[in-house]
Design a protein around this motif. Structure first.
Motif, mmCIF file in Angstrom:
data_model
loop_
_atom_site.group_PDB
_atom_site.id
_atom_site.type_symbol
_atom_site.label_atom_id
_atom_site.label_comp_id
_atom_site.label_asym_id
_atom_site.label_seq_id
_atom_site.Cartn_x
_atom_site.Cartn_y
_atom_site.Cartn_z
ATOM 1 N N TRP A 97 13.088 2.549 3.500
ATOM 2 C CA TRP A 97 11.637 2.399 3.650
ATOM 3 C C TRP A 97 10.891 3.324 2.691
ATOM 4 O O TRP A 97 9.905 2.916 2.063
ATOM 5 N N ASP A 98 11.368 4.545 2.570
ATOM 6 C CA ASP A 98 10.721 5.489 1.644
ATOM 7 C C ASP A 98 10.844 5.009 0.198
ATOM 8 O O ASP A 98 9.909 5.155 -0.596
ATOM 9 N N SER A 99 11.992 4.420 -0.143
ATOM 10 C CA SER A 99 12.195 3.929 -1.513
ATOM 11 C C SER A 99 11.227 2.812 -1.858
ATOM 12 O O SER A 99 10.866 2.635 -3.021
ATOM 13 N N LEU A 100 10.812 2.059 -0.844
ATOM 14 C CA LEU A 100 9.916 0.913 -1.076
ATOM 15 C C LEU A 100 8.445 1.250 -0.867
ATOM 16 O O LEU A 100 7.584 0.396 -1.029
ATOM 17 N N THR A 101 8.154 2.494 -0.520
ATOM 18 C CA THR A 101 6.766 2.893 -0.260
ATOM 19 C C THR A 101 6.037 3.228 -1.557
ATOM 20 O O THR A 101 6.580 3.895 -2.434
ATOM 21 N N ARG A 102 4.810 2.745 -1.646
ATOM 22 C CA ARG A 102 3.970 2.991 -2.823
ATOM 23 C C ARG A 102 2.592 3.479 -2.375
ATOM 24 O O ARG A 102 2.155 3.242 -1.256
ATOM 25 N N ASN A 103 1.898 4.157 -3.298
ATOM 26 C CA ASN A 103 0.511 4.590 -3.119
ATOM 27 C C ASN A 103 -0.220 4.367 -4.435
ATOM 28 O O ASN A 103 0.350 4.582 -5.504
ATOM 29 N N MET A 104 -1.474 3.972 -4.357
ATOM 30 C CA MET A 104 -2.243 3.778 -5.590
ATOM 31 C C MET A 104 -3.169 4.965 -5.860
ATOM 32 O O MET A 104 -4.340 4.813 -6.186
ATOM 33 N N ASP A 105 -2.612 6.171 -5.714
ATOM 34 C CA ASP A 105 -3.342 7.362 -6.124
ATOM 35 C C ASP A 105 -2.644 7.956 -7.341
ATOM 36 O O ASP A 105 -1.639 7.418 -7.824
ATOM 37 N N LYS A 106 -3.157 9.063 -7.842
ATOM 38 C CA LYS A 106 -2.637 9.636 -9.079
ATOM 39 C C LYS A 106 -1.147 9.946 -8.971
ATOM 40 O O LYS A 106 -0.376 9.700 -9.906
ATOM 41 N N LYS A 107 -0.739 10.452 -7.818
ATOM 42 C CA LYS A 107 0.654 10.840 -7.634
ATOM 43 C C LYS A 107 1.583 9.632 -7.628
ATOM 44 O O LYS A 107 2.697 9.681 -8.159
ATOM 45 N N LYS A 214 9.502 3.359 14.099
ATOM 46 C CA LYS A 214 8.481 4.381 14.377
ATOM 47 C C LYS A 214 7.866 4.968 13.107
ATOM 48 O O LYS A 214 7.474 6.139 13.069
ATOM 49 N N LYS A 215 7.756 4.142 12.075
ATOM 50 C CA LYS A 215 7.072 4.542 10.838
ATOM 51 C C LYS A 215 5.601 4.125 10.965
ATOM 52 O O LYS A 215 5.094 3.270 10.233
ATOM 53 N N PHE A 216 4.912 4.733 11.912
ATOM 54 C CA PHE A 216 3.578 4.282 12.282
ATOM 55 C C PHE A 216 2.554 4.470 11.164
ATOM 56 O O PHE A 216 1.657 3.641 10.990
ATOM 57 N N ASN A 217 2.673 5.554 10.408
ATOM 58 C CA ASN A 217 1.716 5.802 9.331
ATOM 59 C C ASN A 217 1.794 4.724 8.260
ATOM 60 O O ASN A 217 0.770 4.296 7.699
ATOM 61 N N LEU A 218 3.019 4.276 7.967
ATOM 62 C CA LEU A 218 3.195 3.216 6.979
ATOM 63 C C LEU A 218 2.618 1.897 7.482
ATOM 64 O O LEU A 218 1.947 1.171 6.740
ATOM 65 N N ALA A 219 2.883 1.569 8.742
ATOM 66 C CA ALA A 219 2.351 0.334 9.316
ATOM 67 C C ALA A 219 0.823 0.362 9.314
ATOM 68 O O ALA A 219 0.169 -0.640 8.987
ATOM 69 N N LYS A 220 0.246 1.505 9.641
ATOM 70 C CA LYS A 220 -1.218 1.639 9.636
ATOM 71 C C LYS A 220 -1.769 1.500 8.221
ATOM 72 O O LYS A 220 -2.809 0.868 7.997
ATOM 73 N N GLY A 221 -1.063 2.093 7.239
ATOM 74 C CA GLY A 221 -1.512 1.992 5.849
ATOM 75 C C GLY A 221 -1.596 0.549 5.379
ATOM 76 O O GLY A 221 -2.516 0.164 4.653
ATOM 77 N N MET A 222 -0.637 -0.276 5.823
ATOM 78 C CA MET A 222 -0.653 -1.693 5.454
ATOM 79 C C MET A 222 -1.892 -2.380 6.017
ATOM 80 O O MET A 222 -2.549 -3.182 5.347
ATOM 81 N N ILE A 223 -2.244 -2.055 7.264
ATOM 82 C CA ILE A 223 -3.425 -2.651 7.896
ATOM 83 C C ILE A 223 -4.689 -2.219 7.165
ATOM 84 O O ILE A 223 -5.582 -3.035 6.902
ATOM 85 N N GLU A 224 -4.776 -0.931 6.821
ATOM 86 C CA GLU A 224 -5.956 -0.431 6.108
ATOM 87 C C GLU A 224 -6.101 -1.121 4.743
ATOM 88 O O GLU A 224 -7.209 -1.449 4.315
ATOM 89 N N ASN A 225 -4.991 -1.343 4.076
ATOM 90 C CA ASN A 225 -5.047 -2.022 2.773
ATOM 91 C C ASN A 225 -5.442 -3.485 2.919
ATOM 92 O O ASN A 225 -6.131 -4.041 2.053
ATOM 93 N N PHE A 226 -5.019 -4.131 3.997
ATOM 94 C CA PHE A 226 -5.452 -5.511 4.243
ATOM 95 C C PHE A 226 -6.955 -5.563 4.489
ATOM 96 O O PHE A 226 -7.642 -6.470 4.009
ATOM 97 N N GLU A 227 -7.456 -4.611 5.260
ATOM 98 C CA GLU A 227 -8.904 -4.573 5.506
ATOM 99 C C GLU A 227 -9.663 -4.389 4.192
ATOM 100 O O GLU A 227 -10.683 -5.058 3.951
ATOM 101 N N TYR A 228 -9.158 -3.530 3.338
ATOM 102 C CA TYR A 228 -9.783 -3.319 2.030
ATOM 103 C C TYR A 228 -9.818 -4.623 1.237
ATOM 104 O O TYR A 228 -10.832 -4.966 0.615
ATOM 105 N N GLN A 229 -8.721 -5.353 1.249
ATOM 106 C CA GLN A 229 -8.654 -6.606 0.493
ATOM 107 C C GLN A 229 -9.664 -7.629 1.012
ATOM 108 O O GLN A 229 -10.334 -8.309 0.217
ATOM 109 N N ILE A 230 -9.781 -7.748 2.324
ATOM 110 C CA ILE A 230 -10.754 -8.693 2.896
ATOM 111 C C ILE A 230 -12.172 -8.296 2.492
ATOM 112 O O ILE A 230 -12.973 -9.142 2.094
#
Length: 622
Positions: A97-107, A214-230
């Motif tokens: 899961w960590d290997s497949l995780t991405r962020n669109m910030d500078k880091k 129990k990777k709740f932060n990742l699941a929440k991040g996906m929801i937040e990104n979907f809201e952004y897209q809408i």
């Protein structure tokens, strides 16, 4: 017990002896002795035998070196001799899961900018018209990384505009959040391999696995990104690349929200915000007449756009282009270029690409069920998903808002309002998509005014959405499930519906003999909702046995899809198979395949897990 060894030396010696085909993996295809004496730091030797255990050793050595331990490391023999199901599940949870995780910030930006599907001179980042914070943030980064070009999108994104930026493909920005004066990107999980961006329906299935682990932060991040897209692109995108701007993917947003709420603690204001954007998506994406809403009240996939589908590999549309080049009596390459540049008018080809973009919007790219007809179909899968939206909205409004919800536009929605919509859709599904004689669901071609006869795994979506009666569920299990059940799980469609493979009917990856994680997961959950516990456990076992068997024999491989008839990840079909080309250890596996394994393991009994570790043939058990 542990081994104290020099990992670099051990890896070199192991590969020289066992990896005779030089692919940096140890598999059953290698013809080495499969017996390795590993030298410890104290000079003692320890012998490890067998493909599976040697490939585990290879993976553990590679992981140690990746962590910076190149000369002296402790390797646990528990990890080398770990039971296969436990090892696969543990690696998914702890590493993949960590290997497949991405962020669109500078880091995290440089990791997600790469796009194997296209050639890139510059890395373009496209920012929505009204997101000033993102535009300023990425502009500042572009001053440091000059290969990055930041482009502000127009307020209204038309198919004509999308066509103009195909020669400058790039990333579409996602949600950023500011904490302690530092901007960070909301995390998301990518499928893997060449799919190095956030995908629509993949994200739902990945979130099922994330919540299970129990990777709740990742699941929440996906929801937040979907809201952004809408809010910023008007839809949940097929994926966040510029060439996906005009199409969405199967709607699972309400399910993501509902399942996240059930597993975690959230505020009422958070639920209100997400429910508001989910209703917005339902109304503005799916319920617009003349687009994704057809005249009969049911829905279709309808991806807008102009001309060629951009992200396919060279030659993917060779047959259809050759046909029209001959018809116009123009050389192939000349016709292709003229059509791409819109210098030639060919309405028939335009319609072909409308259907092609729409089948990609469906996620089933490609299948004979949908080729050259998708935009004319009220599909079982889509209408089941929208029925689930309507019932999810009703349930959330009842549970969290006492039966009445006021949107951000001051429109009042009641539980009864959504239940009435769901009731009407269920009636239309039964009238148009249910075949009483065959006892199965089929897609409806409203252009031809007839039900299709294509036997597909998507016929089980109504069970997942709880849209079928118990009688209909019984008939599906009796009539269709035996046609789709294979040694390695559920196949995408029957061999009869696929047809004979020839020059005019090429093999397609969403057809027989291939099986996919989303179909398995939805069928399992659907069957459980209708109390088919024994059938569910059998299907789960068959699928997990297939994944486990291939992982044991092929250095931990977790592939994008499988041939469930011949029980292999080695497939000869369009696009190949993502997740099968790696060195030492799988690079994250594949998103929804990981999720199917974790979800499946939560269903199996301890007795069946023991059989799974022993790789007991499913045909001997069921």
């Amino acid at each position: 017990m542990t081994l104290q060894i020099n990992p670099s030396a051990a890896l070199k010696n192991l590969l020289e002896q066992e990896d005779l085909d030089g692919d940096k993996r140890i598999t059953i295809d290698d013809i080495g002795p499969k017996k390795f004496d590993i030298e410890q730091v104290n000079g003692n030797l320890y012998t490890i035998e067998g493909t599976y255990f040697l490939s585990n050793l290879l993976q553990e050595l590679a992981l140690a070196i990746k962590k910076g331990n190149k000369t002296n490391v402790t390797i646990s023999l528990d990890n080398i001799f770990e039971e296969p199901s436990h090892r696969i599940s543990r690696l998914i949870k702890e590493i993949y899961w960590d290997s497949l995780t991405r962020n669109m910030d500078k880091k995290g930006l440089l990791k997600v900018l790469l796009d194997e599907k296209v050639s890139q001179e510059y890395f373009y980042i496209y920012v929505p018209f009204n997101d000033k914070i993102a535009f300023e943030y990425y502009t500042q980064i572009s001053k440091e990384i000059t290969k990055i070009k930041v482009v502000k999108l127009p307020e209204i994104i038309s198919p004509e505009f999308a066509l103009t930026i195909n020669n400058k493909p790039g990333l579409l920005s996602l949600a950023l959040v500011e904490k302690n004066k530092t901007i960070k990107g909301e995390p998301f999980v990518v499928p893997g391999g060449r799919f190095n961006e956030m995908y629509g329906w993949d994200s739902y299935f990945e979130s099922v696995g994330l919540l299970n682990d129990k990777k709740f932060n990742l699941a929440k991040g996906m929801i937040e990104n979907f809201e952004y897209q809408i809010n910023h692109y008007g839809k949940i995108l097929n994926a966040n690349r510029s060439y996906y701007l005009t199409r969405t993917q199967p709607p699972f947003y309400s399910s993501m929200i509902k399942e996240y709420i059930e597993k975690t603690k959230v505020t009422k204001s958070w639920i209100r915000q997400k429910l508001n954007t989910a209703i917005q998506e339902y109304e503005t994406v799916w319920m617009v007449e003349g687009k994704r809403l057809s005249n009969n009240g049911l829905n279709r996939y309808f991806a807008e756009g102009i001309g060629f589908v951009f992200e396919t590999e060279e030659g993917h549309f060779k047959e259809i282009i050759e046909y029209y080049a001959k018809k116009f009596q123009i050389p192939y390459k000349e016709f292709e270029n003229d059509y791409k540049n819109r210098e030639i008018d060919c309405p028939e080809l335009d319609e072909y690409f409308l259907h092609d973009r729409s089948l990609r919007e469906s996620g089933h790219d490609t299948s004979n069920r949908l080729v050259n007809k998708c935009a004319h179909l009220n599909t079982v899968d889509l209408n089941s998903l929208l029925y689930k939206y309507e019932t999810d909205f009703a349930k959330m409004i009842e549970t969290y808002f006492k039966g009445e919800f006021t949107s951000s536009k001051n429109k009042i929605y009641t539980e009864k309002y959504w239940l009435k919509k769901a009731k009407n859709r269920k009636k239309l599904i039964n009238e148009n998509l249910w075949d009483h004689n065959k006892g199965m669901y089929f897609d409806y071609d409203f252009n031809l005014d007839q039900i299709t006869d294509f036997e597909s795994a998507t016929a089980f979506y109504p069970l997942w959405a709880n849209a079928a009666s118990q009688e209909q569920a019984n008939l599906l299990v009796k009539n269709l499930l035996p046609l789709l059940k294979c040694k390695g799980g559920v196949v995408s469609c029957t061999e009869n519906s696929r047809g004979i493979i020839d020059a005019d009917n090429p093999g397609r990856q969403w057809d027989y003999p291939y099986g996919w994680a989303p179909h398995q997961m939805m069928i399992w959950r659907g069957l459980l909702q209708y109390n088919f516990k024994r059938e569910t456990k059998e299907l789960v076992y068959r699928w997990l046995w297939l994944i486990t068997k291939n992982a044991v024999n092929y250095n931990g491989t977790i592939a994008e899809k499988y041939d469930v008839v011949n029980c292999t990840h080695k497939v000869a079909t369009e696009y190949g198979n993502v997740g099968t080309n790696f060195a030492y250890i799988p690079d994250g596996g594949f998103g929804w395949m990981n999720a199917s394994y974790q979800y499946g393991m939560s269903i199996l009994t301890k007795k069946l897990i023991k059989k799974l570790d022993d790789l007991v043939d499913p045909d001997e058990l069921f």
